[in-house]
Write a protein that holds these residues in place. Structure first.
Motif, PDB file in Angstrom:
ATOM      1  N   ALA A 106       0.832  -1.209   0.000  1.00 40.13           N
ATOM      2  CA  ALA A 106       0.000   0.000   0.000  1.00 40.13           C
ATOM      3  C   ALA A 106       0.864   1.256   0.000  1.00 40.13           C
ATOM      4  CB  ALA A 106      -0.942  -0.006   1.206  1.00 40.13           C
ATOM      5  N   LEU A 107       1.935   1.264   0.780  1.00 42.83           N
ATOM      6  CA  LEU A 107       2.823   2.428   0.826  1.00 42.83           C
ATOM      7  C   LEU A 107       3.549   2.623  -0.501  1.00 42.83           C
ATOM      8  CD1 LEU A 107       4.193   1.986   4.445  1.00 42.83           C
ATOM      9  CD2 LEU A 107       2.796   3.896   3.613  1.00 42.83           C
ATOM     10  N   GLN A 108       3.976   1.538  -1.122  1.00 42.73           N
ATOM     11  CA  GLN A 108       4.649   1.649  -2.418  1.00 42.73           C
ATOM     12  C   GLN A 108       3.703   2.214  -3.476  1.00 42.73           C
ATOM     13  OE1 GLN A 108       6.461  -2.441  -2.025  1.00 42.73           O
ATOM     14  NE2 GLN A 108       8.050  -1.423  -3.215  1.00 42.73           N
ATOM     15  N   GLU A 109       2.427   1.889  -3.380  1.00 44.00           N
ATOM     16  CA  GLU A 109       1.447   2.425  -4.336  1.00 44.00           C
ATOM     17  C   GLU A 109       1.295   3.936  -4.197  1.00 44.00           C
ATOM     18  OE1 GLU A 109      -2.096   0.092  -3.789  1.00 44.00           O
ATOM     19  OE2 GLU A 109      -1.124  -1.711  -4.588  1.00 44.00           O
ATOM     20  N   THR A 110       1.641   4.498  -3.044  1.00 41.41           N
ATOM     21  CA  THR A 110       1.543   5.950  -2.840  1.00 41.41           C
ATOM     22  C   THR A 110       2.814   6.688  -3.262  1.00 41.41           C
ATOM     23  OG1 THR A 110       2.391   5.969  -0.569  1.00 41.41           O
ATOM     24  CG2 THR A 110       0.020   5.565  -0.852  1.00 41.41           C
ATOM     25  N   GLY A 111       3.865   5.930  -3.602  1.00 41.04           N
ATOM     26  CA  GLY A 111       5.101   6.571  -4.032  1.00 41.04           C
ATOM     27  C   GLY A 111       6.300   6.304  -3.147  1.00 41.04           C
ATOM     28  N   VAL A 112       6.095   5.588  -2.047  1.00 40.30           N
ATOM     29  CA  VAL A 112       7.214   5.189  -1.200  1.00 40.30           C
ATOM     30  C   VAL A 112       7.989   4.107  -1.949  1.00 40.30           C
ATOM     31  CG1 VAL A 112       7.852   4.117   1.013  1.00 40.30           C
ATOM     32  CG2 VAL A 112       5.961   5.763   0.916  1.00 40.30           C
ATOM     33  N   GLY A 113       9.316   4.114  -1.816  1.00 40.50           N
ATOM     34  CA  GLY A 113      10.133   3.100  -2.466  1.00 40.50           C
ATOM     35  C   GLY A 113       9.990   1.748  -1.801  1.00 40.50           C
ATOM     36  N   LYS A 114      10.777   0.819  -2.263  1.00 39.09           N
ATOM     37  CA  LYS A 114      10.770  -0.533  -1.702  1.00 39.09           C
ATOM     38  C   LYS A 114      11.089  -0.477  -0.213  1.00 39.09           C
ATOM     39  CE  LYS A 114      12.696  -5.107  -2.409  1.00 39.09           C
ATOM     40  NZ  LYS A 114      13.602  -5.955  -3.164  1.00 39.09           N
ATOM     41  N   LEU A 115      10.393  -1.311   0.556  1.00 38.51           N
ATOM     42  CA  LEU A 115      10.599  -1.381   2.001  1.00 38.51           C
ATOM     43  C   LEU A 115      11.171  -2.746   2.358  1.00 38.51           C
ATOM     44  CD1 LEU A 115       7.263   0.363   2.979  1.00 38.51           C
ATOM     45  CD2 LEU A 115       9.555   1.343   3.089  1.00 38.51           C
ATOM     46  N   PHE A 116      11.948  -2.789   3.414  1.00 38.60           N
ATOM     47  CA  PHE A 116      12.704  -3.980   3.779  1.00 38.60           C
ATOM     48  C   PHE A 116      12.375  -4.424   5.192  1.00 38.60           C
ATOM     49  CE2 PHE A 116      14.863  -1.765   0.456  1.00 38.60           C
ATOM     50  CZ  PHE A 116      15.353  -2.762  -0.370  1.00 38.60           C
ATOM     51  N   GLY A 117      12.164  -5.718   5.356  1.00 39.32           N
ATOM     52  CA  GLY A 117      11.890  -6.286   6.671  1.00 39.32           C
ATOM     53  C   GLY A 117      13.173  -6.608   7.403  1.00 39.32           C
TER      54      GLY A 117
END
Length: 141
Positions: A106-117
């Motif tokens: 959902a965050l990536q769809e708003t323009g945030v880049g890739k997120l890492f766990g």
């Protein structure tokens, strides 16, 4: 493209809000620095405004937010909005921590880049930042 960068990649590593656990952020900062990037670490308890202002002052290529508090659905959109207001369209907003997969999407769809766990290899984050900056840095230099 990323091998043609004329100056080191500059990354701001930030802890936003009341989340007091920064071991992961420090490990990431060290990994990025060991990979040849210039790293600015904000320390704990930053506001989104402080993070974006620091990013602007330090002329960074990327902002990496470490978040474990569960506030990711509030923090990332606010930082992204402030970045747009300040004209930081050529700066990557990425991050990691305890973020459910569906929230990452959902965050990536708003323009945030890739997120890492937490279990993501540092090499993946390093490669992602280098590639993104190589393709988006203004003037590519």
């Amino acid at each position: 493209m990323s091998n043609d960068l004329k100056r080191p990649v500059r990354v701001l590593v930030a802890k936003v809000g009341l989340d007091g656990h920064d071991r992961g952020a420090k490990v990431v900062a060290t990994s990025l620095r060991d990979a040849g990037m210039e790293v600015i670490y904000t320390g704990l308890r930053q506001t989104p405004e402080m993070v974006v202002n620091t990013a602007l002052q330090e002329d960074v290529d990327a902002i990496g937010i470490s978040i474990l508090s569960g506030a990711h659905m509030t923090v990332f959109p606010k930082v992204l909005r402030l970045m747009k207001e300040k004209g930081l369209d050529d700066v990557l907003l990425t991050g990691g921590g305890i973020i459910p997969e569906e929230d990452m999407k959902a965050l990536q769809e708003t323009g945030v880049g890739k997120l890492f766990g937490p279990s993501s290899p540092s090499a993946d984050l390093i490669a992602y930042i280098r590639d993104w900056v190589g393709n988006h840095r203004r003037g590519n230099g």
